[in-house]
Design a protein around this motif. Structure first.
Motif, PDB file in Angstrom:
ATOM      1  N   MET A  28      49.226   8.567  85.238  1.00  0.00           N
ATOM      2  CA  MET A  28      48.088   9.404  85.539  1.00  0.00           C
ATOM      3  C   MET A  28      48.130  10.621  84.909  1.00  0.00           C
ATOM      4  SD  MET A  28      45.366   9.043  87.161  1.00  0.00           S
ATOM      5  CE  MET A  28      44.680   9.074  88.550  1.00  0.00           C
ATOM      6  N   GLN A  29      49.409  11.408  85.005  1.00  0.00           N
ATOM      7  CA  GLN A  29      49.603  12.536  84.580  1.00  0.00           C
ATOM      8  C   GLN A  29      49.378  12.734  83.173  1.00  0.00           C
ATOM      9  OE1 GLN A  29      53.286  14.543  85.471  1.00  0.00           O
ATOM     10  NE2 GLN A  29      52.890  16.203  84.283  1.00  0.00           N
ATOM     11  N   PHE A  30      49.598  11.619  82.362  1.00  0.00           N
ATOM     12  CA  PHE A  30      49.402  11.692  80.847  1.00  0.00           C
ATOM     13  C   PHE A  30      47.933  11.745  80.687  1.00  0.00           C
ATOM     14  CE2 PHE A  30      48.255   9.191  77.035  1.00  0.00           C
ATOM     15  CZ  PHE A  30      48.866  10.159  76.210  1.00  0.00           C
ATOM     16  N   LYS A  31      47.019  10.946  81.492  1.00  0.00           N
ATOM     17  CA  LYS A  31      45.723  11.032  81.233  1.00  0.00           C
ATOM     18  C   LYS A  31      45.118  12.394  81.627  1.00  0.00           C
ATOM     19  CE  LYS A  31      44.322   6.286  82.338  1.00  0.00           C
ATOM     20  NZ  LYS A  31      43.541   5.652  83.106  1.00  0.00           N
ATOM     21  N   HIS A  32      45.651  13.431  82.466  1.00  0.00           N
ATOM     22  CA  HIS A  32      45.109  14.591  82.774  1.00  0.00           C
ATOM     23  C   HIS A  32      45.805  15.439  81.849  1.00  0.00           C
ATOM     24  CE1 HIS A  32      44.341  18.322  84.799  1.00  0.00           C
ATOM     25  NE2 HIS A  32      45.590  18.795  84.496  1.00  0.00           N
ATOM     26  N   PHE A  58      46.182  14.724  78.620  1.00  0.00           N
ATOM     27  CA  PHE A  58      45.570  14.026  77.513  1.00  0.00           C
ATOM     28  C   PHE A  58      44.024  14.741  77.515  1.00  0.00           C
ATOM     29  CE2 PHE A  58      42.478  11.254  75.276  1.00  0.00           C
ATOM     30  CZ  PHE A  58      43.071  10.976  74.112  1.00  0.00           C
ATOM     31  N   LYS A  59      43.622  14.725  78.709  1.00  0.00           N
ATOM     32  CA  LYS A  59      42.079  15.448  78.605  1.00  0.00           C
ATOM     33  C   LYS A  59      42.203  17.114  78.286  1.00  0.00           C
ATOM     34  CE  LYS A  59      40.230  12.539  82.056  1.00  0.00           C
ATOM     35  NZ  LYS A  59      39.833  12.521  83.601  1.00  0.00           N
ATOM     36  N   LEU A  80      40.570  18.978  74.993  1.00  0.00           N
ATOM     37  CA  LEU A  80      39.600  19.900  75.489  1.00  0.00           C
ATOM     38  C   LEU A  80      40.156  21.374  74.466  1.00  0.00           C
ATOM     39  CD1 LEU A  80      38.390  19.509  78.979  1.00  0.00           C
ATOM     40  CD2 LEU A  80      36.916  19.146  77.131  1.00  0.00           C
ATOM     41  N   THR A  81      41.360  21.468  74.581  1.00  0.00           N
ATOM     42  CA  THR A  81      42.039  22.606  73.638  1.00  0.00           C
ATOM     43  C   THR A  81      41.718  22.538  72.363  1.00  0.00           C
ATOM     44  OG1 THR A  81      43.745  22.684  75.598  1.00  0.00           O
ATOM     45  CG2 THR A  81      44.253  23.730  73.347  1.00  0.00           C
ATOM     46  N   LEU A  82      41.773  21.075  71.761  1.00  0.00           N
ATOM     47  CA  LEU A  82      41.740  20.770  70.501  1.00  0.00           C
ATOM     48  C   LEU A  82      40.285  20.906  69.959  1.00  0.00           C
ATOM     49  CD1 LEU A  82      42.731  19.629  67.804  1.00  0.00           C
ATOM     50  CD2 LEU A  82      41.990  17.278  68.530  1.00  0.00           C
ATOM     51  N   LEU A  83      39.108  20.758  71.050  1.00  0.00           N
ATOM     52  CA  LEU A  83      37.740  21.047  70.781  1.00  0.00           C
ATOM     53  C   LEU A  83      37.611  22.303  70.856  1.00  0.00           C
ATOM     54  CD1 LEU A  83      34.869  19.837  70.708  1.00  0.00           C
ATOM     55  CD2 LEU A  83      34.843  20.027  73.298  1.00  0.00           C
TER      56      LEU A  83
END
Length: 75
Positions: free
Chosen positions: A1-5, A7-8, A12-15
């Protein structure tokens, strides 16, 4: 679960950095094009500042977000 957070957040940082890179590149391209093609343009008619102000803003914003991201990773 923490990986999904995580990852998001990374996505967003990459964007953010991609958009910042595009805007910084466009501003630098405009500044150098104006300097190359209109070297004798008087200061009153020179639109270079129109492109330098967003450049400064986006660079400051990008570094602030990078610093925030690094601090968030150390918690």
């Amino acid at each position: 679960m923490q990986f999904k957070h995580s990852f998001k957040v990374w996505l967003l940082t990459l964007l953010l950095f991609v958009v910042t890179g595009i805007l910084v590149g466009a501003c630098l391209n405009a500044v150098f094009a104006i300097a190359d093609y209109y070297p004798n343009l008087p200061k009153a008619h020179n639109p270079t500042d129109l492109f330098l102000y967003p450049l400064g803003f986006w660079l400051d914003y990008g570094f602030a977000c990078l610093q925030w991201r690094c601090e968030a990773g150390h918690q």
